[in-house]
Design a protein around this motif. Sequence first.
Motif: not given
Length: 146
Positions: A45, A48-49, A52, A55-56
């Motif tokens: 992960s 993907s983390k 993420e 994106e934040i």
Amino acid sequence: MKKTYEIAGQVMGFFDAFKGSRPAINNERILIVRGRSRKVLPIDSFDSKLAEIGEILGGTELDANSKKIEEIVKSGDKHIKTTELTTSDVDSGGFIRVKEELESMGLVVAYKVFELPSFDVVIAIWEDKNEIPPLYVEVTVSERED
């Protein structure tokens, strides 16, 4: 506009690595913060983390082989040298070498580089290949030179 410490704080908070984190370098143009989290992330992960949190932050991810990353590294080096007298010139291949060195010690490493409106952000995470805590987090927030 966000400040360097606000961006770094969001990253550290996201990975639950805020407590005990500390700046390795902190001046008007660049902030490098390192921390540890008791959290363990599944190794599969990591990407993907990182995506993420990018994106934040509202960042645009740069390809790991992008020529732009070399420019970001050189700019960050210039920012560091404004207050750190003992640094030598950085090597744009340094990311890859550090990753390889950590992996040779049994760690799994992932990093991503993001462009934000006024800053470049590099986020690296690593942990033991057996998913044993801690999860290490390092974030570099550098003011962009346009």
